[in-house]
Scaffold this motif. Structure first.
Motif, mmCIF file in Angstrom:
data_model
loop_
_atom_site.group_PDB
_atom_site.id
_atom_site.type_symbol
_atom_site.label_atom_id
_atom_site.label_comp_id
_atom_site.label_asym_id
_atom_site.label_seq_id
_atom_site.Cartn_x
_atom_site.Cartn_y
_atom_site.Cartn_z
ATOM 1 N N VAL A 48 0.862 -1.183 0.000
ATOM 2 C CA VAL A 48 0.000 0.000 0.000
ATOM 3 C C VAL A 48 0.896 1.230 0.000
ATOM 4 N N PHE A 49 0.778 2.046 -1.058
ATOM 5 C CA PHE A 49 1.596 3.250 -1.174
ATOM 6 C C PHE A 49 0.716 4.393 -1.674
ATOM 7 N N ARG A 50 0.601 5.406 -0.805
ATOM 8 C CA ARG A 50 -0.231 6.571 -1.123
ATOM 9 C C ARG A 50 -1.642 6.176 -1.540
ATOM 10 N N GLY A 51 -2.173 5.198 -0.810
ATOM 11 C CA GLY A 51 -3.543 4.786 -1.059
ATOM 12 C C GLY A 51 -3.711 3.771 -2.172
ATOM 13 N N ASN A 52 -2.650 3.521 -2.933
ATOM 14 C CA ASN A 52 -2.726 2.539 -4.022
ATOM 15 C C ASN A 52 -2.288 1.171 -3.526
ATOM 16 N N ARG A 53 -3.052 0.140 -3.868
ATOM 17 C CA ARG A 53 -2.742 -1.226 -3.440
ATOM 18 C C ARG A 53 -2.281 -2.040 -4.641
ATOM 19 N N THR A 54 -1.110 -2.637 -4.526
ATOM 20 C CA THR A 54 -0.598 -3.494 -5.595
ATOM 21 C C THR A 54 -0.040 -4.769 -4.982
ATOM 22 N N LEU A 55 -0.084 -5.856 -5.743
ATOM 23 C CA LEU A 55 0.496 -7.112 -5.285
ATOM 24 C C LEU A 55 1.975 -7.142 -5.632
ATOM 25 N N GLN A 56 2.784 -7.639 -4.701
ATOM 26 C CA GLN A 56 4.208 -7.778 -4.987
ATOM 27 C C GLN A 56 4.705 -9.130 -4.503
ATOM 28 N N LEU A 57 5.775 -9.579 -5.121
ATOM 29 C CA LEU A 57 6.376 -10.864 -4.783
ATOM 30 C C LEU A 57 7.477 -10.637 -3.757
ATOM 31 N N MET A 58 7.414 -11.346 -2.629
ATOM 32 C CA MET A 58 8.480 -11.281 -1.626
ATOM 33 C C MET A 58 9.371 -12.503 -1.852
ATOM 34 N N VAL A 59 10.527 -12.273 -2.447
ATOM 35 C CA VAL A 59 11.359 -13.350 -2.985
ATOM 36 C C VAL A 59 12.085 -14.095 -1.868
ATOM 37 N N LYS A 60 12.031 -15.412 -1.914
ATOM 38 C CA LYS A 60 12.768 -16.251 -0.974
ATOM 39 C C LYS A 60 14.051 -16.798 -1.591
ATOM 40 N N ASP A 61 14.061 -17.000 -2.908
ATOM 41 C CA ASP A 61 15.272 -17.465 -3.569
ATOM 42 C C ASP A 61 15.138 -17.261 -5.075
#
Length: 573
Positions: A554-567
Protein backbone atom coordinates in the motif's frame (compact mmCIF):
# COMPACT_ATOMS: atom_id res chain seq x y z
CA UNK A 1 20.19 -14.97 -0.07
CA UNK A 2 22.28 -17.88 -1.34
CA UNK A 3 21.74 -19.89 -4.51
CA UNK A 4 22.54 -23.19 -2.82
CA UNK A 5 19.27 -23.35 -0.90
CA UNK A 6 17.31 -26.55 -1.43
CA UNK A 7 13.89 -26.09 -2.96
CA UNK A 8 11.60 -28.68 -1.43
CA UNK A 9 8.66 -28.78 -3.80
CA UNK A 10 5.41 -30.55 -2.94
CA UNK A 11 5.04 -33.75 -5.00
CA UNK A 12 2.70 -33.77 -7.97
CA UNK A 13 -0.81 -34.85 -6.98
CA UNK A 14 -1.67 -38.51 -7.46
CA UNK A 15 -4.99 -39.50 -9.02
CA UNK A 16 -6.88 -39.52 -5.70
CA UNK A 17 -5.60 -36.14 -4.60
CA UNK A 18 -6.24 -34.64 -8.03
CA UNK A 19 -9.85 -35.84 -7.76
CA UNK A 20 -10.25 -34.23 -4.32
CA UNK A 21 -8.75 -30.99 -5.67
CA UNK A 22 -11.27 -30.94 -8.53
CA UNK A 23 -14.13 -31.61 -6.09
CA UNK A 24 -13.00 -28.79 -3.77
CA UNK A 25 -12.70 -26.42 -6.71
CA UNK A 26 -16.37 -27.02 -7.53
CA UNK A 27 -17.78 -27.36 -4.00
CA UNK A 28 -16.43 -24.07 -2.65
CA UNK A 29 -15.98 -22.23 -5.97
CA UNK A 30 -12.25 -21.44 -5.81
CA UNK A 31 -9.54 -21.33 -8.50
CA UNK A 32 -7.55 -24.56 -9.09
CA UNK A 33 -4.45 -23.20 -7.34
CA UNK A 34 -6.42 -22.50 -4.15
CA UNK A 35 -8.05 -25.95 -4.14
CA UNK A 36 -4.58 -27.52 -4.52
CA UNK A 37 -3.27 -25.52 -1.55
CA UNK A 38 -6.22 -26.52 0.61
CA UNK A 39 -5.98 -30.24 -0.16
CA UNK A 40 -2.23 -30.11 0.51
CA UNK A 41 -3.10 -28.85 4.01
CA UNK A 42 -5.66 -31.56 4.65
CA UNK A 43 -8.69 -29.40 3.89
CA UNK A 44 -10.38 -31.73 1.44
CA UNK A 45 -14.11 -31.38 2.12
CA UNK A 46 -16.72 -28.64 2.29
CA UNK A 47 -17.09 -29.14 6.05
CA UNK A 48 -13.36 -28.83 6.71
CA UNK A 49 -13.18 -25.76 4.50
CA UNK A 50 -16.04 -24.18 6.44
CA UNK A 51 -14.21 -24.66 9.76
CA UNK A 52 -10.93 -23.46 8.22
CA UNK A 53 -12.22 -20.28 6.61
CA UNK A 54 -14.72 -19.45 9.36
CA UNK A 55 -13.14 -20.47 12.69
CA UNK A 56 -15.88 -20.57 15.32
CA UNK A 57 -15.56 -20.02 19.06
CA UNK A 58 -18.24 -22.70 19.42
CA UNK A 59 -15.62 -25.24 18.31
CA UNK A 60 -13.36 -24.54 21.30
CA UNK A 61 -12.95 -27.63 23.48
CA UNK A 62 -14.52 -27.97 26.90
CA UNK A 63 -11.74 -26.92 29.33
CA UNK A 64 -12.80 -29.66 31.75
CA UNK A 65 -11.49 -32.23 29.26
CA UNK A 66 -8.01 -31.28 30.49
CA UNK A 67 -6.61 -33.55 33.19
CA UNK A 68 -6.79 -31.92 36.67
CA UNK A 69 -8.95 -28.97 35.49
CA UNK A 70 -11.66 -29.89 38.01
CA UNK A 71 -9.05 -29.99 40.78
CA UNK A 72 -7.65 -26.60 39.73
CA UNK A 73 -11.09 -24.98 39.72
CA UNK A 74 -12.05 -26.51 43.07
CA UNK A 75 -8.83 -25.21 44.65
CA UNK A 76 -9.36 -21.71 43.25
CA UNK A 77 -12.96 -21.70 44.45
CA UNK A 78 -11.80 -22.73 47.93
CA UNK A 79 -9.14 -19.98 47.97
CA UNK A 80 -11.68 -17.37 46.92
CA UNK A 81 -14.30 -18.55 49.43
CA UNK A 82 -11.80 -18.46 52.29
CA UNK A 83 -10.14 -15.19 51.29
CA UNK A 84 -6.72 -16.72 50.67
CA UNK A 85 -4.03 -14.70 48.95
CA UNK A 86 -3.46 -15.96 45.39
CA UNK A 87 -0.25 -15.33 43.47
CA UNK A 88 -0.26 -15.47 39.66
CA UNK A 89 3.25 -16.49 38.56
CA UNK A 90 4.63 -16.46 35.02
CA UNK A 91 7.75 -16.72 32.91
CA UNK A 92 9.45 -13.53 31.70
CA UNK A 93 8.91 -14.01 27.95
CA UNK A 94 5.91 -13.01 25.81
CA UNK A 95 3.96 -16.17 26.60
CA UNK A 96 4.52 -15.78 30.34
CA UNK A 97 3.81 -12.04 30.38
CA UNK A 98 0.57 -12.37 28.42
CA UNK A 99 -0.48 -15.35 30.56
CA UNK A 100 0.02 -13.39 33.78
CA UNK A 101 -1.80 -10.36 32.39
CA UNK A 102 -4.69 -12.59 31.30
CA UNK A 103 -5.20 -14.61 34.46
CA UNK A 104 -4.40 -11.84 36.94
CA UNK A 105 -6.61 -9.43 35.01
CA UNK A 106 -9.46 -11.93 34.97
CA UNK A 107 -9.22 -12.75 38.70
CA UNK A 108 -9.10 -9.06 39.61
CA UNK A 109 -12.54 -8.59 38.05
CA UNK A 110 -14.13 -10.35 41.02
CA UNK A 111 -11.43 -11.00 43.65
CA UNK A 112 -9.08 -8.60 45.44
CA UNK A 113 -6.59 -10.78 47.32
CA UNK A 114 -4.43 -11.48 44.28
CA UNK A 115 -0.95 -10.38 43.17
CA UNK A 116 1.41 -11.37 40.38
CA UNK A 117 5.08 -12.30 40.25
CA UNK A 118 7.54 -12.74 37.41
CA UNK A 119 11.10 -13.86 38.20
CA UNK A 120 14.00 -11.62 37.32
CA UNK A 121 15.71 -13.15 34.27
CA UNK A 122 19.16 -12.48 35.73
CA UNK A 123 18.79 -12.83 39.50
CA UNK A 124 16.37 -15.78 39.50
CA UNK A 125 16.49 -17.44 36.09
CA UNK A 126 13.83 -19.48 34.30
CA UNK A 127 10.93 -21.22 36.01
CA UNK A 128 9.89 -21.29 39.65
CA UNK A 129 12.63 -19.67 41.72
CA UNK A 130 13.64 -20.17 45.34
CA UNK A 131 13.33 -16.40 45.83
CA UNK A 132 9.70 -16.52 44.74
CA UNK A 133 8.88 -19.23 47.29
CA UNK A 134 10.44 -17.08 50.02
CA UNK A 135 8.51 -14.03 48.80
CA UNK A 136 5.24 -15.97 48.73
CA UNK A 137 5.76 -17.22 52.29
CA UNK A 138 6.69 -13.75 53.57
CA UNK A 139 3.58 -12.26 51.97
CA UNK A 140 1.13 -14.84 53.22
CA UNK A 141 0.37 -16.47 49.85
CA UNK A 142 -1.71 -19.65 50.13
CA UNK A 143 -1.98 -20.57 46.44
CA UNK A 144 0.30 -19.98 43.45
CA UNK A 145 -0.98 -20.35 39.88
CA UNK A 146 2.13 -20.88 37.73
CA UNK A 147 1.75 -20.13 34.01
CA UNK A 148 4.13 -21.17 31.20
CA UNK A 149 6.51 -22.81 33.67
CA UNK A 150 6.67 -25.21 36.61
CA UNK A 151 6.33 -28.60 34.94
CA UNK A 152 9.88 -29.54 35.97
CA UNK A 153 10.09 -27.57 39.24
CA UNK A 154 9.62 -30.62 41.45
CA UNK A 155 11.94 -29.41 44.22
CA UNK A 156 10.47 -25.90 44.45
CA UNK A 157 6.85 -27.06 44.35
CA UNK A 158 7.64 -29.65 47.00
CA UNK A 159 9.30 -27.07 49.24
CA UNK A 160 6.35 -24.70 48.81
CA UNK A 161 4.00 -27.48 49.92
CA UNK A 162 6.10 -28.02 53.04
CA UNK A 163 5.62 -24.32 53.79
CA UNK A 164 1.86 -24.58 53.36
CA UNK A 165 1.71 -23.06 49.86
CA UNK A 166 -0.21 -24.92 47.14
CA UNK A 167 0.54 -24.81 43.41
CA UNK A 168 -1.59 -25.04 40.29
CA UNK A 169 0.74 -25.63 37.32
CA UNK A 170 -0.38 -24.41 33.86
CA UNK A 171 2.41 -25.41 31.49
CA UNK A 172 2.78 -26.52 27.88
CA UNK A 173 6.36 -27.80 27.93
CA UNK A 174 7.17 -31.50 27.87
CA UNK A 175 6.96 -33.06 31.34
CA UNK A 176 9.76 -35.13 32.78
CA UNK A 177 9.35 -38.65 34.15
CA UNK A 178 7.69 -37.26 37.29
CA UNK A 179 5.20 -34.44 37.78
CA UNK A 180 5.45 -31.80 40.51
CA UNK A 181 3.42 -32.48 43.66
CA UNK A 182 0.98 -29.69 42.83
CA UNK A 183 -2.75 -29.61 43.58
CA UNK A 184 -3.29 -29.65 39.82
CA UNK A 185 -0.99 -29.96 36.81
CA UNK A 186 -2.59 -28.64 33.63
CA UNK A 187 -0.46 -29.66 30.66
CA UNK A 188 -1.93 -31.25 27.51
CA UNK A 189 1.45 -32.86 26.88
CA UNK A 190 1.00 -35.08 29.95
CA UNK A 191 0.84 -38.65 28.71
CA UNK A 192 -2.37 -39.17 30.72
CA UNK A 193 -4.11 -35.98 29.55
CA UNK A 194 -7.06 -36.63 27.21
CA UNK A 195 -7.39 -33.01 26.09
CA UNK A 196 -7.92 -33.14 22.29
CA UNK A 197 -5.51 -30.35 21.34
CA UNK A 198 -1.91 -30.55 22.55
CA UNK A 199 -0.30 -27.36 21.21
CA UNK A 200 -1.74 -24.54 23.35
CA UNK A 201 0.64 -21.91 24.69
CA UNK A 202 1.07 -21.25 28.39
CA UNK A 203 -1.26 -18.28 27.96
CA UNK A 204 -3.68 -20.54 26.09
CA UNK A 205 -3.80 -22.92 29.07
CA UNK A 206 -4.34 -19.94 31.38
CA UNK A 207 -7.25 -18.99 29.12
CA UNK A 208 -8.73 -22.50 29.45
CA UNK A 209 -8.43 -22.28 33.24
CA UNK A 210 -10.17 -18.89 33.17
CA UNK A 211 -12.89 -20.39 30.97
CA UNK A 212 -13.40 -23.25 33.43
CA UNK A 213 -13.45 -20.94 36.47
CA UNK A 214 -15.90 -18.60 34.73
CA UNK A 215 -18.17 -21.55 33.98
CA UNK A 216 -18.06 -22.73 37.59
CA UNK A 217 -18.82 -19.22 38.89
CA UNK A 218 -21.46 -18.50 36.22
CA UNK A 219 -19.46 -15.58 34.87
CA UNK A 220 -20.48 -14.64 31.29
CA UNK A 221 -18.17 -16.19 28.68
CA UNK A 222 -17.60 -12.77 27.09
CA UNK A 223 -15.60 -11.70 30.14
CA UNK A 224 -13.00 -14.36 29.31
CA UNK A 225 -13.18 -13.83 25.55
CA UNK A 226 -12.10 -10.22 26.18
CA UNK A 227 -8.58 -11.62 26.69
CA UNK A 228 -8.28 -13.34 23.31
CA UNK A 229 -5.95 -10.61 22.04
CA UNK A 230 -3.41 -11.70 24.67
CA UNK A 231 -3.84 -15.37 23.75
CA UNK A 232 -3.28 -14.48 20.09
CA UNK A 233 -0.06 -12.55 20.89
CA UNK A 234 1.29 -15.53 22.85
CA UNK A 235 0.30 -17.95 20.07
CA UNK A 236 2.08 -15.83 17.46
CA UNK A 237 5.19 -15.23 19.54
CA UNK A 238 5.70 -18.77 20.86
CA UNK A 239 5.89 -20.35 17.37
CA UNK A 240 3.25 -22.98 18.09
CA UNK A 241 1.17 -24.56 15.31
CA UNK A 242 -1.64 -22.32 14.03
CA UNK A 243 -3.99 -25.27 13.69
CA UNK A 244 -7.10 -26.53 15.46
CA UNK A 245 -7.88 -24.62 18.63
CA UNK A 246 -4.88 -22.30 18.21
CA UNK A 247 -6.26 -21.19 14.84
CA UNK A 248 -9.62 -20.32 16.41
CA UNK A 249 -7.97 -18.40 19.25
CA UNK A 250 -5.57 -16.56 16.93
CA UNK A 251 -8.30 -15.72 14.39
CA UNK A 252 -10.64 -14.17 16.96
CA UNK A 253 -7.76 -12.61 18.89
CA UNK A 254 -6.64 -10.81 15.73
CA UNK A 255 -10.19 -9.58 15.16
CA UNK A 256 -10.20 -8.17 18.69
CA UNK A 257 -6.78 -6.56 18.20
CA UNK A 258 -7.95 -4.88 15.01
CA UNK A 259 -11.34 -3.72 16.26
CA UNK A 260 -11.02 -3.04 19.99
CA UNK A 261 -7.42 -3.47 21.20
CA UNK A 262 -6.66 -3.07 24.89
CA UNK A 263 -4.89 0.27 25.61
CA UNK A 264 -1.49 -1.37 26.12
CA UNK A 265 -1.46 -3.19 22.79
CA UNK A 266 -2.86 -0.13 21.02
CA UNK A 267 -0.06 2.02 22.44
CA UNK A 268 2.49 -0.62 21.46
CA UNK A 269 1.15 -0.70 17.90
CA UNK A 270 1.53 3.08 17.76
CA UNK A 271 5.18 3.13 18.88
CA UNK A 272 5.91 0.26 16.48
CA UNK A 273 4.46 2.29 13.61
CA UNK A 274 1.75 -0.24 12.77
CA UNK A 275 -1.16 1.21 10.84
CA UNK A 276 -4.15 -0.41 9.18
CA UNK A 277 -5.07 -4.04 9.73
CA UNK A 278 -2.44 -5.88 11.76
CA UNK A 279 -1.58 -9.49 10.85
CA UNK A 280 0.23 -12.31 12.65
CA UNK A 281 3.55 -11.50 10.97
CA UNK A 282 3.45 -7.96 12.36
CA UNK A 283 2.61 -9.30 15.81
CA UNK A 284 5.64 -11.63 15.61
CA UNK A 285 8.11 -9.04 14.34
CA UNK A 286 6.81 -5.76 15.79
CA UNK A 287 4.83 -6.39 18.97
CA UNK A 288 6.38 -9.56 20.43
CA UNK A 289 10.02 -8.31 20.43
CA UNK A 290 8.96 -5.18 22.29
CA UNK A 291 7.04 -7.14 24.93
CA UNK A 292 10.05 -9.46 25.26
CA UNK A 293 12.45 -6.52 25.55
CA UNK A 294 11.11 -5.59 28.99
CA UNK A 295 12.26 -8.90 30.48
CA UNK A 296 15.49 -8.90 28.47
CA UNK A 297 16.65 -5.40 29.38
CA UNK A 298 14.88 -4.50 32.65
CA UNK A 299 12.05 -6.62 34.11
CA UNK A 300 9.04 -8.37 32.60
CA UNK A 301 6.76 -6.71 35.17
CA UNK A 302 7.02 -3.64 32.93
CA UNK A 303 5.39 -5.60 30.09
CA UNK A 304 2.61 -6.86 32.38
CA UNK A 305 1.93 -3.29 33.54
CA UNK A 306 1.58 -2.27 29.89
CA UNK A 307 -0.79 -5.15 29.09
CA UNK A 308 -2.93 -4.45 32.18
CA UNK A 309 -3.09 -0.66 31.69
CA UNK A 310 -6.60 0.75 31.50
CA UNK A 311 -5.76 4.44 31.15
CA UNK A 312 -4.58 5.47 27.67
CA UNK A 313 -1.99 7.90 29.09
CA UNK A 314 -0.44 5.18 31.29
CA UNK A 315 -0.36 2.77 28.35
CA UNK A 316 1.38 5.36 26.16
CA UNK A 317 4.03 6.03 28.83
CA UNK A 318 4.68 2.29 29.34
CA UNK A 319 4.87 1.70 25.57
CA UNK A 320 7.41 4.49 25.06
CA UNK A 321 9.59 3.05 27.81
CA UNK A 322 9.34 -0.50 26.46
CA UNK A 323 10.19 0.75 22.96
CA UNK A 324 13.35 2.24 24.46
CA UNK A 325 14.23 -1.14 25.94
CA UNK A 326 13.77 -2.66 22.49
CA UNK A 327 16.25 -0.22 20.95
CA UNK A 328 18.79 -1.21 23.64
CA UNK A 329 18.05 -4.88 22.91
CA UNK A 330 18.78 -4.36 19.21
CA UNK A 331 22.16 -2.82 19.99
CA UNK A 332 23.14 -5.72 22.28
CA UNK A 333 21.86 -8.22 19.72
CA UNK A 334 23.88 -6.72 16.89
CA UNK A 335 27.19 -6.40 18.73
CA UNK A 336 27.04 -9.86 20.34
CA UNK A 337 26.11 -11.47 17.02
CA UNK A 338 29.19 -9.87 15.44
CA UNK A 339 31.39 -11.24 18.26
CA UNK A 340 29.85 -14.72 17.95
CA UNK A 341 30.43 -14.89 14.20
CA UNK A 342 34.07 -13.83 14.62
CA UNK A 343 34.56 -16.59 17.23
CA UNK A 344 33.28 -19.18 14.75
CA UNK A 345 35.21 -17.84 11.79
CA UNK A 346 38.52 -17.79 13.68
CA UNK A 347 38.26 -21.35 15.05
CA UNK A 348 38.71 -24.27 12.65
CA UNK A 349 36.89 -26.73 14.94
CA UNK A 350 33.89 -24.45 15.43
CA UNK A 351 33.72 -23.60 11.73
CA UNK A 352 33.64 -27.27 10.69
CA UNK A 353 31.41 -28.60 13.48
CA UNK A 354 27.86 -29.90 13.00
CA UNK A 355 26.58 -27.49 15.65
CA UNK A 356 27.43 -24.16 17.21
CA UNK A 357 28.02 -23.93 20.97
CA UNK A 358 29.58 -20.67 22.18
CA UNK A 359 30.27 -19.26 25.66
CA UNK A 360 31.26 -15.73 26.64
CA UNK A 361 30.82 -14.68 30.24
CA UNK A 362 29.95 -11.03 29.57
CA UNK A 363 27.30 -11.51 26.88
CA UNK A 364 23.89 -10.07 27.76
CA UNK A 365 21.66 -12.91 28.91
CA UNK A 366 18.58 -11.20 27.53
CA UNK A 367 19.56 -11.54 23.88
CA UNK A 368 21.43 -14.85 23.62
CA UNK A 369 18.38 -16.59 22.12
CA UNK A 370 18.19 -13.95 19.42
CA UNK A 371 21.93 -14.30 18.80
CA UNK A 372 21.49 -18.07 18.39
CA UNK A 373 18.90 -17.43 15.67
CA UNK A 374 21.20 -14.91 13.97
CA UNK A 375 24.06 -17.43 13.94
CA UNK A 376 21.80 -19.97 12.25
CA UNK A 377 21.25 -17.47 9.43
CA UNK A 378 25.01 -17.69 8.74
CA UNK A 379 25.78 -21.27 9.84
CA UNK A 380 22.68 -23.38 9.27
CA UNK A 381 22.93 -25.82 12.18
CA UNK A 382 21.65 -26.31 15.76
CA UNK A 383 23.04 -23.50 17.90
CA UNK A 384 23.40 -22.83 21.64
CA UNK A 385 24.72 -19.54 23.03
CA UNK A 386 25.89 -19.50 26.67
CA UNK A 387 26.64 -16.64 29.01
CA UNK A 388 27.50 -16.36 32.70
CA UNK A 389 24.66 -15.90 35.18
CA UNK A 390 24.57 -16.43 38.95
CA UNK A 391 27.75 -18.49 38.93
CA UNK A 392 26.51 -20.80 36.16
CA UNK A 393 26.56 -20.99 32.38
CA UNK A 394 23.08 -20.25 31.08
CA UNK A 395 22.27 -21.14 27.49
CA UNK A 396 19.60 -20.49 24.91
CA UNK A 397 19.24 -22.93 22.02
CA UNK A 398 17.66 -22.79 18.57
CA UNK A 399 17.35 -25.49 15.91
CA UNK A 400 16.99 -25.91 12.18
CA UNK A 401 13.87 -27.33 10.48
CA UNK A 402 13.39 -31.05 11.01
CA UNK A 403 15.90 -31.50 13.85
CA UNK A 404 14.64 -32.19 17.38
CA UNK A 405 16.81 -29.94 19.52
CA UNK A 406 15.17 -30.95 22.80
CA UNK A 407 16.01 -34.63 22.34
CA UNK A 408 19.62 -33.79 21.45
CA UNK A 409 19.98 -31.71 24.62
CA UNK A 410 18.31 -34.45 26.66
CA UNK A 411 21.03 -36.84 25.44
CA UNK A 412 23.56 -34.58 27.22
CA UNK A 413 21.53 -34.32 30.44
CA UNK A 414 24.32 -35.68 32.65
CA UNK A 415 26.28 -32.46 32.03
CA UNK A 416 23.34 -30.16 32.76
CA UNK A 417 21.75 -28.92 35.96
CA UNK A 418 18.41 -28.13 34.35
CA UNK A 419 16.90 -27.74 30.90
CA UNK A 420 13.53 -27.38 29.23
CA UNK A 421 11.89 -26.32 26.02
CA UNK A 422 10.53 -27.50 22.68
CA UNK A 423 11.69 -29.20 19.50
CA UNK A 424 13.10 -25.98 18.03
CA UNK A 425 13.96 -23.86 21.09
CA UNK A 426 15.23 -24.63 24.57
CA UNK A 427 17.06 -23.22 27.58
CA UNK A 428 19.51 -24.79 30.01
CA UNK A 429 21.88 -24.22 32.92
CA UNK A 430 25.14 -26.05 33.67
CA UNK A 431 28.36 -25.51 35.61
CA UNK A 432 30.78 -23.27 33.70
CA UNK A 433 33.44 -25.99 33.85
CA UNK A 434 31.12 -28.31 31.89
CA UNK A 435 30.77 -26.04 28.84
CA UNK A 436 33.63 -27.56 26.86
CA UNK A 437 32.53 -31.13 27.59
CA UNK A 438 28.97 -30.19 26.68
CA UNK A 439 30.10 -28.63 23.39
CA UNK A 440 31.87 -31.85 22.40
CA UNK A 441 29.05 -34.14 23.56
CA UNK A 442 26.31 -32.04 21.94
CA UNK A 443 28.18 -31.88 18.63
CA UNK A 444 28.66 -35.65 18.71
CA UNK A 445 24.92 -36.16 19.28
CA UNK A 446 24.00 -33.73 16.51
CA UNK A 447 26.49 -35.29 14.07
CA UNK A 448 24.98 -38.74 14.69
CA UNK A 449 21.35 -37.63 14.34
CA UNK A 450 21.21 -34.83 11.81
CA UNK A 451 20.92 -35.55 8.09
CA UNK A 452 23.14 -33.76 5.55
CA UNK A 453 20.03 -32.15 4.04
CA UNK A 454 19.08 -30.58 7.37
CA UNK A 455 22.40 -28.70 7.37
CA UNK A 456 21.52 -26.98 4.09
CA UNK A 457 19.07 -24.03 4.15
CA UNK A 458 15.86 -24.93 2.39
CA UNK A 459 12.76 -23.32 1.00
CA UNK A 460 9.55 -25.33 1.15
CA UNK A 461 7.55 -24.59 -2.02
CA UNK A 462 3.82 -25.26 -2.00
CA UNK A 463 2.91 -24.79 -5.64
CA UNK A 464 4.09 -23.81 -9.11
CA UNK A 465 1.88 -21.08 -10.54
CA UNK A 466 1.89 -18.80 -13.55
CA UNK A 467 1.55 -15.04 -13.34
CA UNK A 468 -1.85 -15.43 -14.99
CA UNK A 469 -3.00 -17.17 -11.77
CA UNK A 470 -2.25 -14.05 -9.69
CA UNK A 471 -5.57 -12.22 -9.72
CA UNK A 472 -7.36 -10.07 -7.11
CA UNK A 473 -9.70 -12.98 -6.32
CA UNK A 474 -6.73 -15.34 -5.90
CA UNK A 475 -5.08 -12.98 -3.41
CA UNK A 476 -8.37 -12.33 -1.59
CA UNK A 477 -8.76 -16.07 -1.00
CA UNK A 478 -5.12 -16.38 0.07
CA UNK A 479 -5.71 -13.72 2.74
CA UNK A 480 -8.64 -15.75 4.07
CA UNK A 481 -6.25 -18.64 4.73
CA UNK A 482 -4.69 -16.51 7.47
CA UNK A 483 -3.77 -16.37 10.29
CA UNK A 484 -0.54 -18.01 9.21
CA UNK A 485 2.06 -19.74 11.33
CA UNK A 486 3.64 -23.18 11.86
CA UNK A 487 1.70 -25.93 10.02
CA UNK A 488 -0.23 -23.24 8.14
CA UNK A 489 2.57 -21.08 6.76
CA UNK A 490 2.00 -18.43 4.08
CA UNK A 491 1.97 -20.31 0.76
CA UNK A 492 5.27 -20.23 -1.12
CA UNK A 493 5.00 -20.27 -4.91
CA UNK A 494 7.48 -20.89 -7.69
CA UNK A 495 7.25 -19.42 -11.19
CA UNK A 496 9.59 -20.26 -14.08
CA UNK A 497 10.64 -18.55 -17.28
CA UNK A 498 10.64 -15.06 -15.81
CA UNK A 499 12.38 -12.06 -17.37
CA UNK A 500 13.30 -8.57 -16.23
CA UNK A 501 10.91 -5.84 -17.32
CA UNK A 502 13.50 -3.20 -16.49
CA UNK A 503 16.91 -3.09 -14.79
CA UNK A 504 16.97 -3.97 -11.06
CA UNK A 505 16.97 -1.23 -8.43
CA UNK A 506 19.50 -1.66 -5.59
CA UNK A 507 18.20 -0.81 -2.12
CA UNK A 508 20.58 -0.02 0.77
CA UNK A 509 23.45 -1.72 -1.11
CA UNK A 510 22.11 -5.19 -0.17
CA UNK A 511 18.62 -5.69 -1.53
CA UNK A 512 17.03 -5.76 -4.98
CA UNK A 513 13.73 -4.48 -6.29
CA UNK A 514 12.89 -6.19 -9.57
CA UNK A 515 10.17 -5.66 -12.17
CA UNK A 516 9.48 -9.08 -13.69
CA UNK A 517 7.10 -10.52 -16.28
CA UNK A 518 6.28 -13.96 -17.64
CA UNK A 519 5.40 -14.37 -21.31
CA UNK A 520 4.07 -10.84 -21.37
CA UNK A 521 2.00 -11.20 -18.16
CA UNK A 522 2.85 -8.63 -15.53
CA UNK A 523 5.00 -6.89 -14.67
CA UNK A 524 5.02 -7.56 -10.94
CA UNK A 525 7.34 -5.92 -8.46
CA UNK A 526 9.56 -8.45 -6.69
CA UNK A 527 11.51 -7.55 -3.53
CA UNK A 528 14.58 -9.73 -2.87
CA UNK A 529 16.39 -9.07 0.41
CA UNK A 530 20.14 -9.68 0.51
CA UNK A 531 20.15 -10.63 -3.17
CA UNK A 532 22.70 -8.30 -4.76
CA UNK A 533 24.89 -11.37 -5.34
CA UNK A 534 22.50 -12.31 -8.15
CA UNK A 535 22.81 -8.93 -9.89
CA UNK A 536 25.42 -9.87 -12.53
CA UNK A 537 23.53 -13.03 -13.49
CA UNK A 538 20.23 -11.19 -13.72
CA UNK A 539 21.78 -8.55 -15.96
CA UNK A 540 22.58 -11.24 -18.56
CA UNK A 541 18.82 -11.00 -19.31
CA UNK A 542 18.47 -14.79 -19.31
CA UNK A 543 15.19 -16.32 -18.00
CA UNK A 544 15.13 -17.25 -14.31
CA UNK A 545 12.89 -18.76 -11.63
CA UNK A 546 11.67 -17.21 -8.40
CA UNK A 547 10.15 -18.75 -5.32
CA UNK A 548 8.16 -16.21 -3.32
CA UNK A 549 5.21 -15.30 -1.17
CA UNK A 550 2.59 -12.76 -2.17
CA UNK A 551 2.00 -9.53 -0.28
CA UNK A 552 -0.08 -6.43 -0.79
CA UNK A 553 1.85 -3.18 -0.94
CA UNK A 554 0.00 0.00 0.00
CA UNK A 555 1.60 3.25 -1.17
CA UNK A 556 -0.23 6.57 -1.12
CA UNK A 557 -3.54 4.79 -1.06
CA UNK A 558 -2.73 2.54 -4.02
CA UNK A 559 -2.74 -1.23 -3.44
CA UNK A 560 -0.60 -3.49 -5.60
CA UNK A 561 0.50 -7.11 -5.29
CA UNK A 562 4.21 -7.78 -4.99
CA UNK A 563 6.38 -10.86 -4.78
CA UNK A 564 8.48 -11.28 -1.63
CA UNK A 565 11.36 -13.35 -2.98
CA UNK A 566 12.77 -16.25 -0.97
CA UNK A 567 15.27 -17.46 -3.57
CA UNK A 568 16.37 -17.03 -7.18
CA UNK A 569 17.56 -19.64 -9.67
CA UNK A 570 19.03 -18.61 -12.95
CA UNK A 571 18.36 -21.93 -14.67
CA UNK A 572 14.75 -22.78 -15.46
CA UNK A 573 13.21 -26.19 -16.21
Amino acid sequence: MKAEKRWIIQPVADENRALREAQMEQEINVPPAISKLLVQRGIDSFEKAKHFFRPSLEDLHDPFLMRDMDLAVDRLQKAIAEGEKILVYGDYDVDGSTAVALFYGFLCRFYEAVDYYIPDRYAEGYGISWQSIDWAEQNGIGLIVALDCGIKSLDKVGEAARRGIDFIICDHHRPGDRLPAAVAVLDPKRSDCPYPYKELTGCGIGFKLAQALASARRIPADEVLAYLDLVMVSTAADIVPITGENRILAYHGLQLLNTSPRPGLKALMNVAGLAGEVNITQVVFALAPRINAAGRIKHAREAVKLLLATAVSDAEDFAIEINRYNLDRRNFDSSITDEALVMIEQDDWLRNASSTVLYQENWHKGVIGIVASRCIEHYHRPTIIFTHSNGKATGSARSVPGFDLYEAIEACAELLEQFGGHTFAAGMTLPVENVTAFRLKFDEVVRERISPEQLIPSVSVDLEISFTDITPKFYRLLKQMAPFGPENMPPVFVSHGLELYRNPYIMKEKHLKLEVHQNGTGPFTAVAFGATGFLDQLMTKKPFSLCYTLEENVFRGNRTLQLMVKDIRMSTP
